[in-house]
Motif scaffolding. Structure first.
Motif, PDB file in Angstrom:
ATOM      1  N   SER A  25       0.945  -1.209   0.062  1.00  0.00           N
ATOM      2  CA  SER A  25       0.002   0.047   0.108  1.00  0.00           C
ATOM      3  C   SER A  25       0.778   1.323  -0.057  1.00  0.00           C
ATOM      4  O   SER A  25       0.375   2.323  -0.034  1.00  0.00           O
ATOM      5  N   LEU A  31       0.097  -1.407  -5.810  1.00  0.00           N
ATOM      6  CA  LEU A  31      -1.334  -0.848  -5.813  1.00  0.00           C
ATOM      7  C   LEU A  31      -1.543   0.409  -7.018  1.00  0.00           C
ATOM      8  O   LEU A  31      -2.394   0.743  -7.568  1.00  0.00           O
ATOM      9  N   ARG A 124      -5.368   1.971  -5.317  1.00  0.00           N
ATOM     10  CA  ARG A 124      -4.461   2.383  -3.861  1.00  0.00           C
ATOM     11  C   ARG A 124      -5.588   2.819  -2.992  1.00  0.00           C
ATOM     12  O   ARG A 124      -5.637   2.850  -1.746  1.00  0.00           O
ATOM     13  N   PHE A 127      -7.883   0.116  -1.459  1.00  0.00           N
ATOM     14  CA  PHE A 127      -7.374  -0.963  -0.966  1.00  0.00           C
ATOM     15  C   PHE A 127      -7.688  -0.641   0.815  1.00  0.00           C
ATOM     16  O   PHE A 127      -7.294   0.248   1.260  1.00  0.00           O
ATOM     17  N   THR A 129      -6.926  -4.011   3.126  1.00  0.00           N
ATOM     18  CA  THR A 129      -5.885  -4.738   3.572  1.00  0.00           C
ATOM     19  C   THR A 129      -5.892  -6.032   2.679  1.00  0.00           C
ATOM     20  O   THR A 129      -6.532  -6.146   1.607  1.00  0.00           O
ATOM     21  N   PHE A 237      -2.991  -6.938  -7.311  1.00  0.00           N
ATOM     22  CA  PHE A 237      -3.139  -5.873  -6.733  1.00  0.00           C
ATOM     23  C   PHE A 237      -3.525  -4.812  -7.941  1.00  0.00           C
ATOM     24  O   PHE A 237      -3.996  -3.787  -7.640  1.00  0.00           O
TER      25      PHE A 237
END
Length: 266
Positions: A25, A31, A124, A127, A129, A237
């Motif tokens: 992250s 991401l 991103r 997201f 987790t 991702f």
């Protein structure tokens, strides 16, 4: 906070998982990838949503930009042309930037591409987790790596719909419920092992395939196979990665309810 020297393996795993979530992250983590642009598909040099003019050369990639493009190379505004080779280091240290974005030059099987990493990507922002199964010592197994006499390459499909070569260096063997199973694996430059595999959870309760990375084997080929640290591939991702699918023989006939399973979004 526990460390990898903590005698409690469950705390070690929790710390590893925490670091992993922070890594994926991060501003320029997987991401943030919003596009992989193959220059062969843009012979005029213009890539949609990417400033500048990008062209393949024999010795690399050239990018031409003016002051209005806002591109920097090595931290300095680019007005004119710069010749680039493939970026090898961390994404955040790539030579070309556009504000917070990083424009990363890559090469695969003789083809050049530019990847666009944007910290403000929708993936991103969405997201939350990585879903992962808590540590279970039953999935720490004794393994043995059996190298091939010579490395070999097999053609496999990739997440972007293309077929590419996948280098393999040997077989990783480990027992599950008294039966030996094997995965075809590659050896990384640092001696560590890497395998891409699927199992009976793939596409159901976990992503459609996953990665296994292991420390370098001992001199006699023995290695610990910790399936608690199975990883999601980068394409879990962001769809713009070109992850290879499992090669023939790397689909296990049983469930591995361990390691990373899926991503969770808001």
């Amino acid at each position: 906070m526990s460390t990898d020297t903590d005698p409690d393996p469950a705390r070690n795993w929790a710390n590893w998982h925490e670091r992993r979530v922070a890594s994926v992250s991060a501003p320029h983590g997987p991401l943030s990838l919003t596009g992989t642009h193959w220059l062969s598909e843009h012979p005029e040099g213009r890539i949609p949503a990417v400033p500048g003019v990008w062209r393949e050369r024999v010795d690399g990639v050239s990018v031409t930009a003016g002051a209005d493009d806002g591109i920097t190379v090595d931290g300095r505004p680019l007005t004119g042309e710069a010749v680039l080779t493939a970026d090898r280091g961390p994404i955040g240290e790539s030579r070309v930037a556009h504000g917070g974005r990083r424009l990363v030059v890559m090469r695969r099987e003789g083809l050049w591409a530019v990847r666009d990493f944007d910290p403000d990507s929708p993936a991103r922002r969405a997201f939350r987790t990585v879903e992962a199964t808590p540590y279970d010592g039953r999935w720490v197994l004794p393994g043995h790596f059996r190298p091939y006499p010579e490395s070999r390459t097999v053609r496999v499909g990739n997440a972007d719909g293309r077929e590419r070569g996948l280098g393999l260096a040997g077989e990783l063997a480990f027992p599950v419920d008294g039966t030996e199973h094997t995965l075809r694996a590659a050896v990384e430059p640092d001696g560590s092992l890497w395998a891409v595999f699927a199992d009976a959870t793939s596409g159901l309760t976990s992503y459609r395939f996953r990665f296994l990375r292991l420390s370098p084997p001992a001199g006699d080929g023995t290695v610990t196979v910790d399936l608690n640290r199975v990883l999601l591939p980068p394409c879990a991702f962001a769809e713009h990665f070109i992850c290879p699918f499992p090669p023939p023989g790397n689909t296990l006939p049983f469930e591995i309810p361990a390691g990373e399973r899926n991503i969770i979004v808001r």
